[in-house]
Design an enzyme around this catalytic site. Structure first.
Site, PDB file in Angstrom:
ATOM      1  N   LYS A   1      12.044 -36.224 -29.677  1.00 34.78           N
ATOM      2  CA  LYS A   1      13.154 -36.184 -30.623  1.00 34.78           C
ATOM      3  C   LYS A   1      14.368 -35.464 -30.034  1.00 34.78           C
ATOM      4  O   LYS A   1      15.516 -35.901 -30.204  1.00 34.78           O
ATOM      5  CB  LYS A   1      12.713 -35.509 -31.924  1.00 34.78           C
TER       6      LYS A   1
ATOM      7  N   SER B   1       8.215 -36.088 -41.477  1.00 30.13           N
ATOM      8  CA  SER B   1       9.098 -35.255 -40.655  1.00 30.13           C
ATOM      9  C   SER B   1      10.543 -35.270 -41.133  1.00 30.13           C
ATOM     10  O   SER B   1      11.397 -34.614 -40.541  1.00 30.13           O
ATOM     11  CB  SER B   1       9.047 -35.700 -39.191  1.00 30.13           C
TER      12      SER B   1
END
Length: 276
Positions: free
Chosen positions: A187, A143
């Site tokens: 996140k 990611s």
């Protein structure tokens, strides 16, 4: 002075930081510029912890970007720091920070993409050292590719990334796309908790926002970058304009290509110094 103890492996903190007397907690916060400040959790962001701090993400130099990750179900941030130096051998590049194989591959992909897209940024005879902070915490998963790409461009161009910005997503060398990643809600909540104001996520992960707590979603401005123009060049130019505007809300950009992240990260320099 109170004894010191370690909390969750993050290092030593003073006991009085974990248990703040009410009289002290009610006082206005006074801190020096750039010092961390304590942040309280709220159930969505995470429970209050004595090691939960936010930094002023505004004074980074070239080569430093903010990486979003998820650990134990809670989103958080670390920095990706790239420094350049004179090459001493053919294999002089370093990658450190307790990183998994996926992140090492992301670095190689990012370097290959920069060589393809922006060859003028490379300096002959130089090598890089890429380090992800918080070395005690393992960083796994693919990611980090786009923030690694952005931090490398920042280091090679000597242009700092705009303050308060982070990005998550993986980039591919062979096609202009940002691949999906997981943990988007965690996140974003972690970025919000840490004081960031702009975050770019892959547009293909927009569906994950459906489980964002409603009170947080209502406070966000969501910009689908692909709707800003009719072709890639027009989109980038409009995106630069949009990213220059002052942000009154926590802003989430839904991006389709790694270069769109660069347009947000370097709005004053993207067309003049990076994409020539």
């Amino acid at each position: 002075r109170p004894a010191r103890h370690t909390v969750e492996g993050r290092g030593a903190v003073d006991q009085h930081e974990a248990q703040v007397p009410p009289a002290v907690a009610e006082r206005p916060e006074v801190r020096r510029p750039g010092a961390p400040r304590h942040v309280q959790g709220d159930g969505h962001l995470g429970d209050p912890q004595p090691n939960l701090y936010t930094a002023d993400f505004g004074n980074f130099g070239p080569g430093v970007g903010v990486f979003l990750f998820v650990q134990n179900g809670l989103g958080d941030v670390v920095t990706v720091d790239v420094t350049l130096r004179k090459k001493r051998s053919q294999s002089d590049d370093d990658i450190t920070g307790n990183l998994g194989k996926d992140i090492h591959e992301s670095v190689k992909l990012a370097i290959g993409r920069i060589r393809e897209k922006f060859p003028h940024l490379f300096e002959a005879g130089s090598s890089y050292h890429l380090h992800v902070s918080d070395g005690g915490t393992p960083k796994r998963g693919p990611s980090a590719g786009v923030i690694i790409y952005t931090a490398l461009v920042s280091a090679f161009s000597k242009i700092p990334i705009k303050p308060g910005f982070a990005v998550t997503g993986e980039n591919m060398l062979l096609r202009d796309a940002v691949d999906p990643v997981g943990g988007i809600v965690q996140k974003l909540l972690g970025a919000e908790r840490r004081g960031l104001i702009e975050v770019a996520i892959p547009s293909v992960t927009a569906g994950q926002l459906g489980v964002m707590p409603k009170d947080h979603l209502e406070k966000m401005e969501i910009i689908r970058v692909g709707s800003l123009g009719d072709n890639p060049e027009a989109i980038l130019r409009k995106l630069v304009e949009v990213s220059r505007l002052p942000k009154r809300k926590f802003t989430v950009y839904l991006i389709d290509t790694p270069e769109q992240a660069l347009a947000i990260a370097f709005p004053e320099h993207f067309f003049s110094q990076i994409q020539k």
